[in-house]
Design a protein around this motif. Structure first.
Motif, PDB file in Angstrom:
ATOM      1  N   ILE A 174       1.458  -6.404  -0.095  1.00 50.70           N
ATOM      2  CA  ILE A 174       0.293  -5.840  -0.787  1.00 50.70           C
ATOM      3  C   ILE A 174       0.091  -4.378  -0.416  1.00 50.70           C
ATOM      4  CG2 ILE A 174      -2.222  -5.961  -0.991  1.00 50.70           C
ATOM      5  CD1 ILE A 174      -1.970  -9.003  -0.554  1.00 50.70           C
ATOM      6  N   TYR A 175       0.137  -4.076   0.884  1.00 48.94           N
ATOM      7  CA  TYR A 175      -0.161  -2.725   1.349  1.00 48.94           C
ATOM      8  C   TYR A 175       0.907  -1.721   0.918  1.00 48.94           C
ATOM      9  CZ  TYR A 175      -1.493   1.097   4.432  1.00 48.94           C
ATOM     10  OH  TYR A 175      -1.871   2.314   4.927  1.00 48.94           O
ATOM     11  N   TYR A 176       2.176  -2.038   1.195  1.00 50.25           N
ATOM     12  CA  TYR A 176       3.238  -1.101   0.852  1.00 50.25           C
ATOM     13  C   TYR A 176       3.412  -0.954  -0.654  1.00 50.25           C
ATOM     14  CZ  TYR A 176       4.891  -0.302   5.595  1.00 50.25           C
ATOM     15  OH  TYR A 176       4.992   0.099   6.901  1.00 50.25           O
ATOM     16  N   GLY A 177       3.147  -2.027  -1.391  1.00 51.41           N
ATOM     17  CA  GLY A 177       3.266  -1.941  -2.841  1.00 51.41           C
ATOM     18  C   GLY A 177       2.361  -0.868  -3.436  1.00 51.41           C
ATOM     19  N   THR A 178       1.128  -0.770  -2.895  1.00 54.09           N
ATOM     20  CA  THR A 178       0.175   0.213  -3.426  1.00 54.09           C
ATOM     21  C   THR A 178       0.425   1.619  -2.894  1.00 54.09           C
ATOM     22  OG1 THR A 178      -1.380  -0.450  -1.683  1.00 54.09           O
ATOM     23  CG2 THR A 178      -1.665  -1.456  -3.843  1.00 54.09           C
TER      24      THR A 178
END
Length: 316
Positions: free
Chosen positions: A250-254
């Motif tokens: 979730i974090y790296y995707g954004t």
């Protein structure tokens, strides 16, 4: 740009997410609820880790660090976001804007490094279980935690220092709800090529290096899980790192979508929407993921509640 006959700007005005008063009020209520839940959720995790001796292991010490980080990460930007939802004119001094920029990127860099360290911890626990206590002792755990904070706060320091020397001559309206890099560079009447190049280089290096280290750890973990003969053992082993892997995705995707790109490709409206996700939503998701998917945390939480009820009953 030529600064002749231009007034030096001393404060900026945030444009926020929307100019519609009714929508702004709705967003205020929504973001306030999410912010308060995020603070309570992350504070609860820190409290449980501190109070429950069985959770004072490297894995949960890193989790406590992450929760503490999320509290400050979201507090760096959300109060101004809430202000832009209530008022049409929300200002911030140039000094305050640069300070917010520094702390926002410091927290973001620290989270990247900390997630990589947490992945390394899971790699050692799963791939080197017999040597885990030696390779990840409490002393090493504390050093890695401290190093994550030091590295995170050092990474954005060079571009921040250069931003301090930029001149801002107007317009003074920031098309955002916090002092992100692109809106700041857009408003400067100085040559921003060097600081932009340095800023994007530092950001990309931290994000990509942390991401690659994290993926490398999980690559080794997956190979180890595949080699396990029992299906039940594979399921149990994967469950120990599933929560962390979810947070990483979730974090790296954004943030990769937001910051690992060419400056010319930046879209302000899209940037604001994506920023809401990693500034507001992700800090709320993390504590729920770790508590709902982690049996140890749920068990410790139940024990803490039972202990508090017992003390209350005893004192009545």
């Amino acid at each position: 740009m030529d600064g002749t006959n231009q007034t030096i700007v001393t404060e900026f005005i945030f444009l926020g997410l929307s100019g519609d008063p009714q929508l702004r009020l709705t967003l205020f209520v929504l973001f306030l609820i999410v912010y308060l839940l995020s603070l309570m959720g992350n504070t609860l995790i820190i409290f449980i880790v501190l109070m429950e001796s069985t959770l004072q292991t490297p894995m949960y010490i890193f989790l406590g660090n992450l929760s503490f980080l999320e509290i400050w990460y979201t507090t760096t930007t959300v109060p101004k976001l809430l202000s832009t939802c209530l008022s049409q004119v929300v200002t911030i001094s140039v000094t305050g804007c640069i300070t917010q920029y520094y702390f926002f990127f410091s927290m973001g860099a620290t989270e990247c490094i900390l997630l990589a360290v947490m992945a390394y911890d899971r790699y050692l626990a799963i791939c080197n279980p017999l040597r885990y206590s030696l390779l990840m002792s409490l002393q090493i755990c504390l050093r890695l935690s401290t190093g994550s904070w030091i590295g995170g706060f050092a990474a954005p320091l060079p571009p921040t220092i250069l931003i301090c020397f930029l001149n801002f001559c107007g317009p003074q309206k920031i098309n955002h709800f916090f002092c992100d890099s692109d809106p700041i560079f857009k408003l400067s009447c100085s040559d921003t090529f060097v600081v932009e190049a340095l800023g994007y280089t530092c950001t990309s290096l931290v994000i990509l290096s942390s991401f690659l280290l994290t993926m490398s750890s999980y690559g080794h973990i997956v190979l180890t899980i595949i080699r396990l003969s029992s299906r039940e053992a594979r399921k149990k082993t994967f469950s120990t790192c599933a929560s962390h892997l979810t947070v990483v995705a979730i974090y790296y995707g954004t943030i990769i979508f937001a910051y690992v790109r060419s400056p010319a490709s930046y879209n302000f409206n899209m940037g604001k929407v994506v920023s809401v996700f990693y500034c507001v939503v992700t800090p709320l998701i993390n504590p729920f993921i770790y508590t709902l998917r982690n049996k140890d945390v749920k068990k410790a939480f139940s024990k803490t509640i039972a202990r508090k009820r017992f003390l209350l009953t005893r004192n009545m």
